[in-house]
Enzyme design. Structure first.
Site, PDB file in Angstrom:
ATOM      1  N   ASP A   1     -72.293  25.728  11.920  1.00  0.00           N
ATOM      2  CA  ASP A   1     -71.345  25.722  10.802  1.00  0.00           C
ATOM      3  C   ASP A   1     -71.821  26.612   9.664  1.00  0.00           C
ATOM      4  OD1 ASP A   1     -73.381  23.735  10.769  1.00  0.00           O
ATOM      5  OD2 ASP A   1     -72.437  22.708   9.096  1.00  0.00           O
TER       6      ASP A   1
ATOM      7  N   GLU B   1     -74.659  20.775  10.031  1.00  0.00           N
ATOM      8  CA  GLU B   1     -75.864  20.772   9.205  1.00  0.00           C
ATOM      9  C   GLU B   1     -75.541  20.902   7.726  1.00  0.00           C
ATOM     10  OE1 GLU B   1     -79.450  22.662   7.221  1.00  0.00           O
ATOM     11  OE2 GLU B   1     -77.368  23.312   7.330  1.00  0.00           O
TER      12      GLU B   1
END
Length: 429
Positions: free
Chosen positions: A89, A161
């Site tokens: 991400d 994350e």
């Protein structure tokens, strides 16, 4: 690892293949919560390279991709398992109605993923698919060199994350980050390594600790007053409209923050964590029904947490700061604890990184800048579980192809040193 194995890796390093992988992987849009396309790319790539990928997912469209190399002699002396992980991400991806409240209209556009004169740009390159490309390529180097790893070299591309956190009305896995990320992988991924590396930019230095954080909501209470009855001469102190008391509250937090950083600074041999404090959001009232003012407004404060900080103690500190500001409530709405590796337990990993650094770069191992130990990275999850872990990777800002090639060779050598090799791997002497 022998010099002959190192020379094999050097000879097989395909810089053009690495360039293509970085550009292709990083060009895939994967804003927080929308990692599926990037994960599918990694899955196809791992399958093509013989890394036996599989999915680990809390929900179907937000999955980890876990590959594996080696495991040919797990009972051999010195055979250990290593996990290197990076996240899929990237920041951004907010819908326009949300972005307008945190991104100014004249903000510079995000740099595109590109490479010019050997220098890479783009958010995904730095955070965090550039380092991901490096350890993926490292696995292919090991395989192409015919190096049979005794232990297992696990590779993971992870969602979630960066964040966000499910706070107030924004609930569920679509609004969650770390709950579907490394913590889920550790608990449910079938990967129990001896050591772990979070592959993120550290400028080729290392730290074995990281910061967590807590987000506190400070609700200020007052009384709604119909505007025609509003007394504009009321002093700010004790004002019935709590928005008018925000100034004092912010001033107190602002004065407290530097002292908090100083007192909660956490130093070890392999890192310095400086927990930061920032007011990140404010809410209050209804702009479409403003005639009675508001009796409620709130500040949202992010507070960094070192590996040894207790969120309860931090909450009490803030409570003391707020005494005398009028009616209010203080609530911790999100909490992630920092982590640090046991110095003795992590020593074999640091030795492997140091030896690789000497062999590839000709330099010793440096301790990373405090900024890299003062943020969340996924090695926190593993350190908290007793698995010795570090974060280590290439240049963070505007990395070059040379940086990525160096990181690839470093990750390959580290994996070989940790996992060990079978006797039939070593070349004739």
């Amino acid at each position: 690892m022998t010099d002959a194995l190192g020379h094999r890796l050097d000879a097989l390093m395909d810089r053009e293949a690495l360039r293509r992988l970085v550009l292709e992987l990083c060009a895939i849009p994967a804003p927080q919560g929308q990692e599926q396309a990037a994960g599918a790319y990694v899955e196809r790539w791992m399958a093509r390279e013989g890394l036996r990928p599989r999915r680990v997912a809390a929900v179907p469209d937000r999955f980890h991709v876990v590959g594996c190399l080696g495991g040919h002699a797990p009972a051999q002396d010195g055979a250990r398992d290593l996990l290197i992980a990076a996240h899929l991400d990237t920041e951004g991806g907010l819908p326009a109605e949300e972005a307008r409240w945190c991104v100014p209209p004249d903000a510079a556009p995000e740099e595109p993923v590109a490479e010019r004169d050997g220098v890479f740009t783009g958010a995904a390159v730095a955070n965090d698919r550039g380092p991901m490309a490096c350890f993926l390529m490292a696995a292919t180097l090991i395989r192409a060199a015919g190096i049979r790893l005794a232990g297992r070299f696990h590779l993971a591309a992870c969602p979630g994350e960066i964040g966000p956190d499910p706070i107030d009305g924004h609930q569920g896995v679509a609004r969650s980050g770390k709950d579907v990320g490394a913590a889920y992988l550790l608990a449910n991924g079938g990967v129990a390594p001896d050591f772990m590396i979070a592959a993120e930019g550290t400028d080729f230095a290392v730290t074995t600790q990281g910061a967590g954080y807590a987000i506190f909501r400070i609700d200020l209470y007052g009384t709604q007053v119909f505007t025609p009855l509003f007394d504009a001469t009321r002093p700010l102190a004790g004002h019935p409209n709590p928005i008018y008391r925000l100034g004092e509250t912010i001033a107190r937090l602002h004065a407290w923050a530097p002292d908090f950083e100083r007192r909660h600074r956490y130093e070890t041999r392999w890192g310095t964590t400086i927990p930061k404090v920032q007011i990140g959001a404010v809410r209050g009232g209804l702009p479409h029904a403003i005639g009675g003012g508001t009796g409620v407004c709130a500040l949202y404060v992010e507070v960094g947490l070192s590996a040894v900080d207790r969120v309860q103690d931090v909450r009490r500190e803030i409570a003391a700061v707020l005494e005398g500001t009028g009616p209010h409530d203080l609530t911790c709405v999100a909490y992630r604890q920092g982590g640090v590796a046991d110095e003795a337990a992590v020593a074999p990993l640091l030795d492997a990184i140091a030896t690789a650094s000497q062999g590839v770069c000709g330099t010793g191992l440096a301790v990373a800048d405090p900024v890299y130990a003062s943020m969340w990275r996924d090695h926190n999850v593993f350190n908290r579980a007793g698995i010795p872990s570090a974060t280590f990777g290439p240049r963070r800002w505007r990395p070059t192809l040379d940086d990525f090639a160096t990181a690839t060779l470093l990750y390959a050598r580290i994996a070989i040193a940790i996992c060990g090799v079978t006797p039939d791997t070593e070349p004739a002497r």
